[in-house]
Every structure is written in C-alpha cells, then in structure tokens.
Design an enzyme around this catalytic site. Structure first.
Site, PDB file in Angstrom:
ATOM      1  N   ASP A 101       0.812  -1.287   0.050  1.00 19.92           N
ATOM      2  CA  ASP A 101       0.062  -0.063   0.040  1.00 19.92           C
ATOM      3  C   ASP A 101       0.769   1.508  -0.020  1.00 19.92           C
ATOM      4  O   ASP A 101       1.365   1.643  -0.965  1.00 19.92           O
ATOM      5  CB  ASP A 101      -0.947  -0.225   1.227  1.00 19.92           C
ATOM      6  CG  ASP A 101      -1.933   1.086   1.375  1.00 19.92           C
ATOM      7  OD1 ASP A 101      -1.800   2.102   0.484  1.00 19.92           O
ATOM      8  OD2 ASP A 101      -2.887   0.781   2.085  1.00 19.92           O
ATOM      9  N   LYS A 129      -1.074  -1.493  -4.674  1.00 20.86           N
ATOM     10  CA  LYS A 129      -1.833  -0.093  -4.744  1.00 20.86           C
ATOM     11  C   LYS A 129      -0.840   0.969  -5.280  1.00 20.86           C
ATOM     12  O   LYS A 129      -0.275   1.720  -4.248  1.00 20.86           O
ATOM     13  CB  LYS A 129      -2.255   0.305  -3.530  1.00 20.86           C
ATOM     14  CG  LYS A 129      -3.491  -0.524  -2.877  1.00 20.86           C
ATOM     15  CD  LYS A 129      -4.096  -0.020  -1.738  1.00 20.86           C
ATOM     16  CE  LYS A 129      -5.092  -1.050  -1.011  1.00 20.86           C
ATOM     17  NZ  LYS A 129      -5.608  -0.500   0.215  1.00 20.86           N
ATOM     18  N   ASP A 157      -7.546  -8.856   5.277  1.00 19.56           N
ATOM     19  CA  ASP A 157      -8.782  -8.721   6.172  1.00 19.56           C
ATOM     20  C   ASP A 157      -8.996  -7.203   6.175  1.00 19.56           C
ATOM     21  O   ASP A 157      -8.089  -6.315   5.805  1.00 19.56           O
ATOM     22  CB  ASP A 157      -8.493  -9.266   7.334  1.00 19.56           C
ATOM     23  CG  ASP A 157      -7.330  -8.540   8.126  1.00 19.56           C
ATOM     24  OD1 ASP A 157      -6.481  -8.180   7.480  1.00 19.56           O
ATOM     25  OD2 ASP A 157      -7.624  -7.998   9.309  1.00 19.56           O
TER      26      ASP A 157
END
Ligand code: IMP
Ligand code: MG
Length: 174
Positions: A101, A129, A157
């Site tokens: 990320d 990402k 999750d």
C-alpha cells in the site's frame, strides 16, 4: 456493524492462474541459485505463500515474519513482533507480501533483512496499490496492480473480516 463485500475483484480462478504465472517466473529466476528462502509476512500473506510455495519447482524454504504498523500520529512506523527462525546470511531471500500500500512495511523489512547480508534480496507482492505507494521500494514480482480501495479475502482482512474468503473482493467503506 457487519462489513460486506461490495464486488469481486479477482476470482479464485484468476488468482490461481496468476499465482501460477508468478511461480513460473520465480522458479525460472532462481533455478540455478540453490535454495530460496521465502519469507511470508503475517498474517496477510499466509494463503498466498501457501499456494505460491507449492507451485514452485525449485528448492525452497519457508519462513515467517510478523509486523505491526501504527497508524495515526506515528503513521508509517512499523515494528517487528516475530522474526525468522533461521540465519539468512548468504541466502537468497524473497519477501512474500500480500499487498503493498504505502510501501512503508516493505521498506522497513528490506532495511532489516539487508543488514543481515543475504546473498540476494527480492520482493514479491500479490497486490500493489501503485497510486498509494509513497515509499521508494522495489517490487520484483507483482500479481495484480489495483486501485486505492480496501480489499479483503485470500489472506487479506479488514479487522479480521474477510480474511479466509477464497476470492479477493472490495469492501464497502462506511
Ligand atoms: P503498507 O505498509 O502501507 O504498504 O501496508 C502494508 C500492509 O497494510 C499490508 O501488508 C496489509 O496488511 C495492509 N493493507 C494495506 N492495504 C490493504 C487492503 O486493501 N486490504 C487489507 N490489508 C491491507
Ligand atoms: Mg500485511
């Protein structure tokens, strides 16, 4: 409030096919290197690592590291809560992440593992990402680039929601 999956991003079949492609590329790159130490980053990578490691056709060893990241005031600060068991000096190491990320976790791990003098250090992430990544980190093997959305399933999750779904889906932000 119970979270719900808004849409499927990658089906079981799509994931299986892509993991197979990654395993093929990794096997080809490491074939003449002896053994590769796969270091899965817990908890998120446990399913990806299980599938990837079984699809490799080269000599490999499995290790795990667990980290926790702080958000808010100390955003980006990462702390190791479980280390590998074995010595990685002189070994070929491949970090296996579920998702990159901001890239802060991977940057931290690269710093720590590099200081232990592995023969080589590469990185593999199932998801990336790209728009959200701020840290300057090399990702040698990427499964799928995705947008800046929160995804769950296949090990990933949201507060433990969705972790063991067999597919990867996008959750509804509340
Ligand atoms: P980074 O340090 O910002 O790159 O974040 C890495 C970690 O944040 C990953 O290993 C995941 O545990 C978690 N993470 C980031 N984005 C997502 C997501 O969309 N779903 C689930 N976990 C995520
Ligand atoms: Mg993670």
């Amino acid at each position: 409030m119970q979270k719900t999956v808004r849409s499927t991003l990658f089906s079981e079949e799509q994931i299986e096919r892509r993991v197979g492609e990654l395993a093929k590329a990794i096997s080809d790159d490491y074939r003449d290197k002896g053994n590769v130490v796969l270091i899965g980053i817990l908890k998120g990578s446990f399913i990806f690592l299980a599938d990837l490691s079984r699809k490799l056709d080269i000599d490999r060893t499995v290790e795990f590291i667990a980290v926790s990241s702080y958000h808010g005031a100390t955003s980006g600060a990462v702390r190791m809560i479980m280390d590998v068991r074995g010595d990685i000096a002189g070994r070929h190491v491949l970090i296996v992440e579920d998702i990159v990320d901001t890239g802060n976790t991977l940057k931290y791990l690269i710093q720590i593992l590099k200081s232990r003098n592995p023969a080589s250090l590469k990185t593999c992430a199932l998801l990336h990402k790209a728009e959200a990544t701020v840290a300057d980190v090399p990702i040698d093997y990427v499964g799928f680039p995705i947008g800046d959305e929160w995804v769950v399933g296949y090990g990933l999750d949201y507060d433990e929601f969705g972790r063991t779904l067999p597919y990867i889906g996008v959750i509804d932000p509340d």
